[in-house]
Design an enzyme around this catalytic site. Structure first.
Site, PDB file in Angstrom:
ATOM      1  N   LYS A   1       0.780  -1.246  -0.166  1.00  0.00           N
ATOM      2  CA  LYS A   1      -0.036  -0.189  -0.069  1.00  0.00           C
ATOM      3  C   LYS A   1       0.951   1.169   0.072  1.00  0.00           C
ATOM      4  CE  LYS A   1      -1.861   2.867   2.847  1.00  0.00           C
ATOM      5  NZ  LYS A   1      -1.863   3.926   1.939  1.00  0.00           N
TER       6      LYS A   1
ATOM      7  N   GLU B   1       9.984   2.492  10.238  1.00  0.00           N
ATOM      8  CA  GLU B   1      10.775   3.587  10.230  1.00  0.00           C
ATOM      9  C   GLU B   1      10.067   5.041  10.196  1.00  0.00           C
ATOM     10  OE1 GLU B   1      13.966   3.557  10.301  1.00  0.00           O
ATOM     11  OE2 GLU B   1      14.167   1.549   9.852  1.00  0.00           O
TER      12      GLU B   1
ATOM     13  N   CYS C   1      12.987  12.008   6.109  1.00  0.00           N
ATOM     14  CA  CYS C   1      12.935  11.590   7.510  1.00  0.00           C
ATOM     15  C   CYS C   1      14.435  11.921   7.814  1.00  0.00           C
ATOM     16  CB  CYS C   1      12.649  10.296   7.868  1.00  0.00           C
ATOM     17  SG  CYS C   1      13.176   8.811   6.628  1.00  0.00           S
TER      18      CYS C   1
ATOM     19  N   GLU D   1       9.099  16.986  14.555  1.00  0.00           N
ATOM     20  CA  GLU D   1       9.241  17.089  13.351  1.00  0.00           C
ATOM     21  C   GLU D   1       8.590  17.815  12.353  1.00  0.00           C
ATOM     22  OE1 GLU D   1       8.407  13.167  11.142  1.00  0.00           O
ATOM     23  OE2 GLU D   1      10.531  13.383  10.382  1.00  0.00           O
TER      24      GLU D   1
HETATM   25  P1  ADP Z   1       3.178  10.680   6.429  1.00  0.00           P
HETATM   26  O1  ADP Z   1       3.314  11.765   7.685  1.00  0.00           O
HETATM   27  O2  ADP Z   1       4.860  10.258   5.764  1.00  0.00           O
HETATM   28  O3  ADP Z   1       2.163  10.768   5.335  1.00  0.00           O
HETATM   29  P2  ADP Z   1       1.501   8.451   7.466  1.00  0.00           P
HETATM   30  O4  ADP Z   1       1.927   7.666   8.468  1.00  0.00           O
HETATM   31  O5  ADP Z   1       0.393   9.414   7.332  1.00  0.00           O
HETATM   32  O6  ADP Z   1       3.020   9.137   7.280  1.00  0.00           O
HETATM   33  O7  ADP Z   1       1.505   7.547   6.203  1.00  0.00           O
HETATM   34  C1  ADP Z   1       2.509   6.630   5.540  1.00  0.00           C
HETATM   35  C2  ADP Z   1       1.682   5.292   5.244  1.00  0.00           C
HETATM   36  O8  ADP Z   1       0.753   4.944   6.136  1.00  0.00           O
HETATM   37  C3  ADP Z   1       0.944   6.029   4.321  1.00  0.00           C
HETATM   38  O9  ADP Z   1       0.904   4.948   2.991  1.00  0.00           O
HETATM   39  C4  ADP Z   1      -0.428   5.897   4.733  1.00  0.00           C
HETATM   40  O10 ADP Z   1      -1.598   5.646   3.799  1.00  0.00           O
HETATM   41  C5  ADP Z   1      -0.389   4.764   5.544  1.00  0.00           C
HETATM   42  N1  ADP Z   1      -1.451   4.668   6.575  1.00  0.00           N
HETATM   43  C6  ADP Z   1      -2.083   5.792   7.267  1.00  0.00           C
HETATM   44  N2  ADP Z   1      -2.991   5.495   8.240  1.00  0.00           N
HETATM   45  C7  ADP Z   1      -2.884   4.091   8.293  1.00  0.00           C
HETATM   46  C8  ADP Z   1      -3.438   3.057   9.055  1.00  0.00           C
HETATM   47  N3  ADP Z   1      -4.413   3.035   9.725  1.00  0.00           N
HETATM   48  N4  ADP Z   1      -2.939   1.586   8.827  1.00  0.00           N
HETATM   49  C9  ADP Z   1      -2.072   1.271   7.719  1.00  0.00           C
HETATM   50  N5  ADP Z   1      -1.372   2.197   7.275  1.00  0.00           N
HETATM   51  C10 ADP Z   1      -1.940   3.311   7.356  1.00  0.00           C
END
Ligand code: ADP
Length: 486
Positions: A178, A253, A287, A387
């Site tokens: 994903k 990470e 990051c 951050e």
């Molecule tokens: P960023 O600040 O880099 O956008 P996120 O943690 O929001 O960081 O997103 C990183 C990844 O995790 C993306 O692919 C996002 O769609 C996914 N993501 C967000 N919410 C969830 C969740 N509840 N479960 C699994 N993956 C998620």
């Protein structure tokens, strides 16, 4: 919103088929938000469940495929990535906002990552041990886990995917991937190179969905054995808790708040240029970006002047334009976050020496933040602790080397850290005392190589490492074999 005629129509890819139809979402250009880069069908939990089922069904045959043959497919995909790098890099730039040379280089880097893990399929995958019993052949092997979920962010949309998916596949796992919602086109482009290279049906499945809708399936489904995630601390830790409760192996990470220490004996021109690169390139959305600049007081003025010259001099603009050095931040939401941090810094008493807000004029429509230098920051200020993920360098003065190290370590994060000095002893003491997964001397905190371990200490990771030889540790498990020879 305008939709040009040739907008690609993207979808999830499950069991060798594109799953079109259903709810649609738009992928837009952060430099020109009214420009739609692609349309895509949003996957739901059912599609994610089917992706896990496809990966599960494909596992036995992929595991049985000789490792060098798996590597050969990665090598072919690398060649295709190289061939397509100009187009894929351009798509990446249009949907993510980093400059065109950065988009193309990231694509080429991903090809190298595929080749590197292809070469690891020829490495030994176990050890032979002397047994304490006569006539016993005792050996170990590293075996694939099974179905792994790979969840990736938007900031390095192809190379973070490559450095998770390549080892996962090389070592015999099947994958449900994903990508972040903001970068579906780069994800589809990367997937196509692997499929065109001959990856069998079901071995890699792409789920273009929202984390809130497909995340639970990907992290808690009984058939998912491991999860490799890069993203925010909040999402990562929540996901880890859920997955750990189901006994899954989890690799995270997460964020950073990376310091650069500039000592009085440093080459200030070099230090300022490297700090500017770490803080402003890719609009600070790495990051490993440099965020805290800790400077010995006697060179504070010299360093800030030089840093300010870069902030003001580096061209902010359309990332496709050849003279642009800094592009937009990725989304309206990210823009709001960064501007919120700048407001907070000002109200906390920081002085804006360069930048300090959103760009106007020709750039007013896009999500452009001017490269920003803040001085007079206190170590307790939010801008010095959280951050930001924007082109912002917060500068603070210290009176000694020891104070600099203590301040650099005064953070919940521990991803990357750098020091600028000509004193070898201090450089080595810094490398020893800094609590950080990556240490740089006389270079920016960002920029890493793929054949060495990558990852952070403290809250920057789950404690595991990616890339290099470390990747095999996460994506395989030991089997110990005792053979009694009659
Ligand atoms: P960023 O600040 O880099 O956008 P996120 O943690 O929001 O960081 O997103 C990183 C990844 O995790 C993306 O692919 C996002 O769609 C996914 N993501 C967000 N919410 C969830 C969740 N509840 N479960 C699994 N993956 C998620």
């Amino acid at each position: 919103m305008t939709t040009a005629a040739a907008v690609p129509d993207l979808a999830s890819f499950v069991d060798g088929e594109w799953r079109r139809g259903g709810r649609q979402a738009s992928d837009t250009n952060p430099a020109h938000p009214s420009e739609v880069v692609a349309q895509y069908a949003l996957a739901d939990a059912e599609t994610a469940t089917q992706a896990v089922a496809a990966a599960s069904a494909a596992f036995a045959a992929w595991r049985a495929t000789p490792a060098p043959a798996r590597g050969e497919i990665l090598r072919k995909a690398a060649a295709l990535l190289d061939e397509r790098a100009a187009d894929i890099g351009r798509d990446l730039t249009r949907e993510e906002g980093k400059t065109l040379p950065e988009g193309i280089r990231e694509t080429q880097l991903s090809a190298n990552i595929l080749r590197y893990f292809a070469s690891q399929t020829l490495d030994p995958d176990g050890d032979m041990y002397p047994s304490s019993k006569a006539n016993v052949l005792l050996y170990t092997r590293r075996e694939p886990l099974g179905v792994v979920s790979v969840i990736t962010p938007w900031n390095f949309p192809i190379c973070i995917a490559a450095w998770k998916i390549a080892p996962a596949l090389a070592f015999g796992n099947t994958v449900v991937w994903k990508p972040a919602e903001l970068v579906p086109l780069t994800a589809a482009n990367f997937l196509k190179t692997l499929v065109d290279a001959g990856l069998p049906q079901g071995v890699l499945n792409l789920v273009l969905g929202k984390g809130s809708e497909v995340g639970d399936v990907m992290t808690t489904h009984p058939d998912v054995v491991g999860i490799s995630f890069t993203g925010s601390n909040a999402v990562g830790r929540a996901l880890q808790a859920k997955a750990a409760a189901k006994g899954k192996r989890v690799q995270l990470e997460l964020g950073g708040k990376n310091p650069a220490i500039v000592l009085a004996d440093a080459d200030l021109d070099l230090a300022a240029e490297q700090v500017a690169r770490g803080a402003f390139l890719a609009a600070g959305q790495k990051c490993t970006a440099t965020s805290r600049v800790i400077v010995e007081r006697s060179v504070l003025g010299g360093l800030v002047d030089r840093l300010t010259a870069h902030a003001n001099g580096w061209k902010l603009g359309d990332p496709l334009a050849p003279d642009t050095i800094v592009g937009p931040v990725v989304s309206e939401q990210q823009l709001g976050t960064v501007l919120g941090y700048l407001d907070r810094a000002k109200s906390d008493g920081a002085r804006v020496v360069a930048g300090g807000g959103r760009a106007d004029g020709d750039l007013a429509d896009g999500y452009f933040v001017k490269p920003t230098v803040l001085s007079g920051v206190k170590s307790s200020d939010t801008v010095f602790r959280e951050e930001i993920f924007g082109p912002v360098a917060a500068v603070i003065a210290v009176d000694s080397f020891d104070e600099a190290i203590a301040m650099a370590n005064d953070t919940r994060y521990g991803l990357s850290a750098s020091i600028f000095t000509r004193d070898l002893g201090r450089a080595l003491r810094f490398a020893d005392r800094i609590r950080s997964g990556i240490v740089k001397v006389n270079s920016e905190t960002a920029g890493v190589e793929y054949h060495v371990p990558f990852g952070g200490t403290k809250e920057s990771s789950s404690g595991s490492r990616e890339q290099g030889k470390a990747a095999r540790e996460f994506f395989t498990e030991w089997k110990t074999v005792y053979i009694n020879i009659p």
